[in-house]
Design an enzyme around this catalytic site. Structure first.
Site, PDB file in Angstrom:
ATOM      1  N   ASN A 172      44.586  23.737  32.041  1.00 15.38           N
ATOM      2  CA  ASN A 172      45.774  24.282  32.523  1.00 15.38           C
ATOM      3  C   ASN A 172      47.146  24.196  31.638  1.00 15.38           C
ATOM      4  OD1 ASN A 172      44.528  24.360  35.242  1.00 15.38           O
ATOM      5  ND2 ASN A 172      45.126  22.405  35.892  1.00 15.38           N
ATOM      6  N   ALA A 263      45.667  26.628  43.443  1.00 13.00           N
ATOM      7  CA  ALA A 263      44.684  25.565  43.444  1.00 13.00           C
ATOM      8  C   ALA A 263      43.296  26.138  43.303  1.00 13.00           C
ATOM      9  CB  ALA A 263      44.887  24.759  44.606  1.00 13.00           C
ATOM     10  N   GLY A 265      41.518  26.857  40.331  1.00 19.57           N
ATOM     11  CA  GLY A 265      40.875  26.177  39.474  1.00 19.57           C
ATOM     12  C   GLY A 265      40.588  24.706  39.777  1.00 19.57           C
ATOM     13  N   ASP A 266      41.516  24.190  40.577  1.00 22.20           N
ATOM     14  CA  ASP A 266      41.466  22.791  41.028  1.00 22.20           C
ATOM     15  C   ASP A 266      40.423  22.396  41.868  1.00 22.20           C
ATOM     16  OD1 ASP A 266      43.869  22.742  39.454  1.00 22.20           O
ATOM     17  OD2 ASP A 266      45.086  22.764  41.490  1.00 22.20           O
TER      18      ASP A 266
HETATM   19  P1  ADP Z   1      42.784  28.859  37.509  1.00 21.21           P
HETATM   20  O1  ADP Z   1      43.059  28.907  39.073  1.00 21.21           O
HETATM   21  O2  ADP Z   1      42.607  27.638  37.064  1.00 21.21           O
HETATM   22  O3  ADP Z   1      43.776  29.593  36.622  1.00 21.21           O
HETATM   23  P2  ADP Z   1      41.091  31.020  37.909  1.00 21.21           P
HETATM   24  O4  ADP Z   1      42.196  31.957  38.072  1.00 21.21           O
HETATM   25  O5  ADP Z   1      39.982  31.721  36.692  1.00 21.21           O
HETATM   26  O6  ADP Z   1      41.309  29.608  37.383  1.00 21.21           O
HETATM   27  O7  ADP Z   1      40.163  30.842  39.262  1.00 21.21           O
HETATM   28  C1  ADP Z   1      39.277  29.618  39.262  1.00 21.21           C
HETATM   29  C2  ADP Z   1      38.090  29.940  40.219  1.00 21.21           C
HETATM   30  O8  ADP Z   1      38.645  30.427  41.442  1.00 21.21           O
HETATM   31  C3  ADP Z   1      37.356  31.092  39.733  1.00 21.21           C
HETATM   32  O9  ADP Z   1      36.223  30.567  38.799  1.00 21.21           O
HETATM   33  C4  ADP Z   1      36.648  31.665  40.756  1.00 21.21           C
HETATM   34  O10 ADP Z   1      35.644  30.773  41.235  1.00 21.21           O
HETATM   35  C5  ADP Z   1      37.722  31.420  41.966  1.00 21.21           C
HETATM   36  N1  ADP Z   1      38.448  32.520  42.114  1.00 21.21           N
HETATM   37  C6  ADP Z   1      39.641  32.933  41.530  1.00 21.21           C
HETATM   38  N2  ADP Z   1      40.173  34.283  41.989  1.00 21.21           N
HETATM   39  C7  ADP Z   1      38.990  34.629  42.573  1.00 21.21           C
HETATM   40  C8  ADP Z   1      38.900  35.959  43.270  1.00 21.21           C
HETATM   41  N3  ADP Z   1      39.423  37.060  43.247  1.00 21.21           N
HETATM   42  N4  ADP Z   1      37.637  36.100  44.057  1.00 21.21           N
HETATM   43  C9  ADP Z   1      36.702  35.266  43.927  1.00 21.21           C
HETATM   44  N5  ADP Z   1      36.874  33.922  43.422  1.00 21.21           N
HETATM   45  C10 ADP Z   1      38.173  33.728  42.695  1.00 21.21           C
END
Ligand code: ADP
Length: 317
Positions: A172, A263, A265-266
């Site tokens: 983060n 959230a 990633g959280d």
């Molecule tokens: P952060 O929220 O920490 O920026 P990410 O954007 O990589 O991290 O998203 C975290 C997790 O959320 C991913 O590993 C995935 O499991 C899920 N996720 C995020 N965006 C999508 C999406 N468009 N479709 C399906 N799963 C998603």
């Protein structure tokens, strides 16, 4: 039944205002580590996990209200410090005509920053370090602390590791919270060195290290010395690498319409940690993280209603 595992999430939760500036605003709360703590507590309920949220608040009614809501979510709050005269941080989310969200923050004086403003070893978190089975903190937890507090948090993490506990660091990276890149890079390097688990969003790693090439950054992140590394890449498959250095790919769950990625990633972190602490493999834990995060991105706001994820939880064991 074996004794419950005690997990502590450390960071800052702020008051949230959302709506029309100079009009009607709705007040709630939010923060990355708090979101993780809530999802971890939900995933760990009935599974022998006790989840503490550690932070500092003021002695005002808004701080009382936050504490009550965290407790209603099943979080333990015995490690929360109450600092007379201080207040929680605050942010405002405005949505423009095109649906873009704009965030404004008032957090420079937030109570959470002063958690470690005590003589060394004097916080409830440090006093109970020996009883912590797992500690989770993020790049935001590091960023909000003054340098001395950051060192205290990292020293605490080292103590948890030394007594056999798990230390999870979630990257983060928020550039605005750091005076310069060098300070952030050095704090993040110290955190991945002390952690046993690094939960890394690839975009944040690229921003931190100034690496435009995703493939090159991925290689570097997977080569970290941290025993267990998870690389999240939005909808692209998640990569997990355990102490055996074998990199495994775990597909995300397809989502037809993403409503709000707040959230994501959280929630991934909460589900992943709960699964690992229950003894699941890194691949099974990443699948749990991807499943919950896919559900979360289909809802507005950081915290899903608990009923909207009840079908994803394991039967009480
Ligand atoms: P952060 O929220 O920490 O920026 P990410 O954007 O990589 O991290 O998203 C975290 C997790 O959320 C991913 O590993 C995935 O499991 C899920 N996720 C995020 N965006 C999508 C999406 N468009 N479709 C399906 N799963 C998603």
């Amino acid at each position: 039944m074996s004794r419950p595992l005690r997990v502590v999430c450390f960071g800052e939760c702020m008051l949230e205002l959302q709506g029309q500036a100079f009009g009607t605003l709705q007040q709630t709360y939010g923060g990355d580590t708090l979101n993780t703590a809530v999802y971890l507590a939900r995933c760990g309920a009935g599974q022998g996990l006790l989840v503490d949220y550690a932070t500092a608040l003021g002695d005002d009614p808004l701080s009382d209200g936050l504490l009550q809501r965290w407790q209603a979510e099943g979080l333990l709050t015995g490690l929360v410090r109450r600092l007379p005269g201080r207040l929680p941080g605050l942010y405002l989310i405005e949505v423009d005509a095109a649906g873009e969200r704009r965030f404004s923050y008032w957090r420079d004086q937030a109570a959470a920053r002063a958690y470690f403003d005590t003589p060394d070893g004097d916080t409830p978190l440090e006093q109970q370090a020996g009883q912590i089975d797992a500690l989770y903190f993020s790049g935001i937890s590091l960023a909000i602390l003054p340098a001395a507090g950051r060192q205290r948090l990292l020293a605490l993490a080292a103590r948890v590791r030394a007594s056999g506990g798990l230390v999870a660091f979630d990257n983060n990276f928020r550039p605005r919270l750091w005076p310069d890149l060098q300070a952030a890079r050095s704090a993040f390097s110290a955190a991945t060195a002390v952690a046993s688990l690094a939960l890394m969003t690839l975009d944040d790693e690229q921003a931190l290290w100034g690496e435009p090439d995703a493939g090159r950054q991925l290689q570097r992140t997977l080569e970290l010395a941290t025993a267990e590394v998870v690389v999240k890449r939005g909808s692209a498959p998640t990569l997990v690498r355990g102490p055996d250095r074998l990199v495994q790919t775990v597909p995300t769950v397809p989502v037809a319409q993403v409503v709000d990625t707040t959230a994501a990633g959280d929630s991934f972190a909460g589900a992943y940690l709960a699964a690992r602490l229950r003894g699941n493999t890194v691949v099974a834990a990443a699948a749990c993280g991807n499943t919950l995060a896919a559900r979360v991105v289909q809802h507005r706001g950081a915290l899903l209603p608990a009923a909207a994820m009840a079908d994803l939880l394991p039967a009480p064991g």
